[in-house]
Design a protein around this motif. Sequence first.
Motif, mmCIF file in Angstrom:
data_model
loop_
_atom_site.group_PDB
_atom_site.id
_atom_site.type_symbol
_atom_site.label_atom_id
_atom_site.label_comp_id
_atom_site.label_asym_id
_atom_site.label_seq_id
_atom_site.Cartn_x
_atom_site.Cartn_y
_atom_site.Cartn_z
ATOM 1 N N VAL A 2 0.633 -1.108 0.024
ATOM 2 C CA VAL A 2 0.035 0.005 0.158
ATOM 3 C C VAL A 2 0.953 1.261 -0.132
ATOM 4 O O VAL A 2 0.346 2.334 -0.772
ATOM 5 C CB VAL A 2 -1.089 0.098 1.281
ATOM 6 C CG1 VAL A 2 -1.567 1.396 1.495
ATOM 7 C CG2 VAL A 2 -1.995 -1.336 0.984
ATOM 8 N N LEU A 3 1.818 1.140 0.775
ATOM 9 C CA LEU A 3 2.759 2.339 0.941
ATOM 10 C C LEU A 3 3.517 2.596 -0.407
ATOM 11 O O LEU A 3 3.585 3.922 -0.989
ATOM 12 C CB LEU A 3 3.774 2.393 1.958
ATOM 13 C CG LEU A 3 2.954 2.501 3.217
ATOM 14 C CD1 LEU A 3 4.370 2.160 4.512
ATOM 15 C CD2 LEU A 3 2.427 3.478 3.573
ATOM 16 N N TRP A 4 3.764 1.652 -1.324
ATOM 17 C CA TRP A 4 4.392 1.879 -2.474
ATOM 18 C C TRP A 4 3.499 2.419 -3.367
ATOM 19 O O TRP A 4 3.751 3.266 -4.258
ATOM 20 C CB TRP A 4 4.949 0.400 -2.993
ATOM 21 C CG TRP A 4 6.614 0.071 -2.444
ATOM 22 C CD1 TRP A 4 6.640 -0.632 -1.412
ATOM 23 C CD2 TRP A 4 7.696 0.759 -2.736
ATOM 24 N NE1 TRP A 4 7.728 -0.867 -1.240
ATOM 25 C CE2 TRP A 4 8.494 0.106 -1.813
ATOM 26 C CE3 TRP A 4 8.044 1.816 -3.674
ATOM 27 C CZ2 TRP A 4 9.785 0.661 -1.875
ATOM 28 C CZ3 TRP A 4 9.489 2.161 -3.362
ATOM 29 C CH2 TRP A 4 10.240 1.449 -2.636
ATOM 30 N N VAL A 5 2.033 1.916 -3.561
ATOM 31 C CA VAL A 5 1.293 2.439 -4.407
ATOM 32 C C VAL A 5 0.929 3.809 -4.017
ATOM 33 O O VAL A 5 1.021 4.803 -4.901
ATOM 34 C CB VAL A 5 0.075 1.598 -4.258
ATOM 35 C CG1 VAL A 5 -1.212 2.057 -5.121
ATOM 36 C CG2 VAL A 5 0.202 0.082 -4.850
ATOM 37 N N LYS A 6 0.693 4.353 -2.697
ATOM 38 C CA LYS A 6 0.510 5.381 -2.317
ATOM 39 C C LYS A 6 1.551 6.624 -2.749
ATOM 40 O O LYS A 6 1.316 7.583 -3.233
ATOM 41 C CB LYS A 6 0.600 5.473 -0.704
ATOM 42 C CG LYS A 6 -0.199 7.017 -0.247
ATOM 43 C CD LYS A 6 -0.067 6.916 1.351
ATOM 44 C CE LYS A 6 -1.350 6.135 1.774
ATOM 45 N NZ LYS A 6 -1.549 6.158 3.379
ATOM 46 N N ALA A 7 2.981 6.142 -2.436
ATOM 47 C CA ALA A 7 4.108 7.073 -2.926
ATOM 48 C C ALA A 7 3.987 7.129 -4.533
ATOM 49 O O ALA A 7 4.120 8.281 -4.964
ATOM 50 C CB ALA A 7 5.463 6.362 -2.752
ATOM 51 N N LEU A 8 3.564 6.169 -5.358
ATOM 52 C CA LEU A 8 3.598 6.467 -6.802
ATOM 53 C C LEU A 8 2.504 7.186 -6.957
ATOM 54 O O LEU A 8 2.399 8.132 -7.897
ATOM 55 C CB LEU A 8 3.444 4.950 -7.434
ATOM 56 C CG LEU A 8 3.363 5.084 -8.919
ATOM 57 C CD1 LEU A 8 4.549 5.385 -9.546
ATOM 58 C CD2 LEU A 8 3.259 3.456 -9.482
ATOM 59 N N HIS A 9 1.347 7.208 -6.313
ATOM 60 C CA HIS A 9 0.120 8.023 -6.316
ATOM 61 C C HIS A 9 0.373 9.405 -6.312
ATOM 62 O O HIS A 9 0.286 10.456 -6.960
ATOM 63 C CB HIS A 9 -1.102 7.658 -5.570
ATOM 64 C CG HIS A 9 -2.245 8.312 -5.777
ATOM 65 N ND1 HIS A 9 -3.109 8.369 -7.077
ATOM 66 C CD2 HIS A 9 -3.070 9.169 -4.942
ATOM 67 C CE1 HIS A 9 -4.174 9.111 -6.653
ATOM 68 N NE2 HIS A 9 -4.116 9.512 -5.536
ATOM 69 N N VAL A 10 1.076 9.798 -5.234
ATOM 70 C CA VAL A 10 1.729 11.260 -4.709
ATOM 71 C C VAL A 10 2.601 11.676 -6.074
ATOM 72 O O VAL A 10 2.296 12.983 -6.325
ATOM 73 C CB VAL A 10 2.318 11.145 -3.546
ATOM 74 C CG1 VAL A 10 3.034 12.424 -3.161
ATOM 75 C CG2 VAL A 10 1.317 10.854 -2.465
ATOM 76 N N ALA A 68 -6.708 2.028 -7.083
ATOM 77 C CA ALA A 68 -6.028 0.592 -6.474
ATOM 78 C C ALA A 68 -6.095 1.038 -5.002
ATOM 79 O O ALA A 68 -6.408 0.126 -4.046
ATOM 80 C CB ALA A 68 -4.702 0.461 -6.845
ATOM 81 N N LEU A 69 -5.744 2.080 -4.423
ATOM 82 C CA LEU A 69 -5.669 2.727 -3.078
ATOM 83 C C LEU A 69 -7.034 2.637 -2.361
ATOM 84 O O LEU A 69 -7.170 2.184 -1.291
ATOM 85 C CB LEU A 69 -5.007 3.999 -2.988
ATOM 86 C CG LEU A 69 -3.759 4.156 -3.131
ATOM 87 C CD1 LEU A 69 -3.091 5.684 -2.980
ATOM 88 C CD2 LEU A 69 -2.715 3.418 -1.901
#
Length: 140
Positions: A2-10, A68-69
């Motif tokens: 989740v943190l990797w997806v969130k970082a990519l989202h940001v 995804a998030l």
Amino acid sequence: MVLWVKALHVVAVIAWMAGMLYLPRLFVYHADAPKGSALSETFKVMERRLLKAIVNPSMILVFVTGIALAFLTGYWQAPWLQAKFVLVLGLGGLHGYFARCVRAFAADANVRPAGFYRGMNEVPTVLMVLIVILAVVKPF
């Protein structure tokens, strides 16, 4: 994960917003450039490259990682996220309008004055502020 997806989202959001804030500023200057001039042709290249290389890919990545998030975190039913998604869809619609403007400028068919684009330059900012407030504060 989740943190990797969130970082990519940001990262994708930052890139998308950079383009959405810069593109209408280019339109302001392009609207004042004489049609057919070297300056106008330079703006056409800048606008096309910005849209195709940064704005379009980053918007796609924002939607993919955002959806995804929503499901990975379980927030997809939260009212604040649904409101945020509506605003993001509005930003996506504005993106589509800006893409249409790029095509109009490329065909020397723009009919709007620079002042119109100065006003349009503020719309992504307002949407961004509201979206960030919803994402961070989660008011409801």
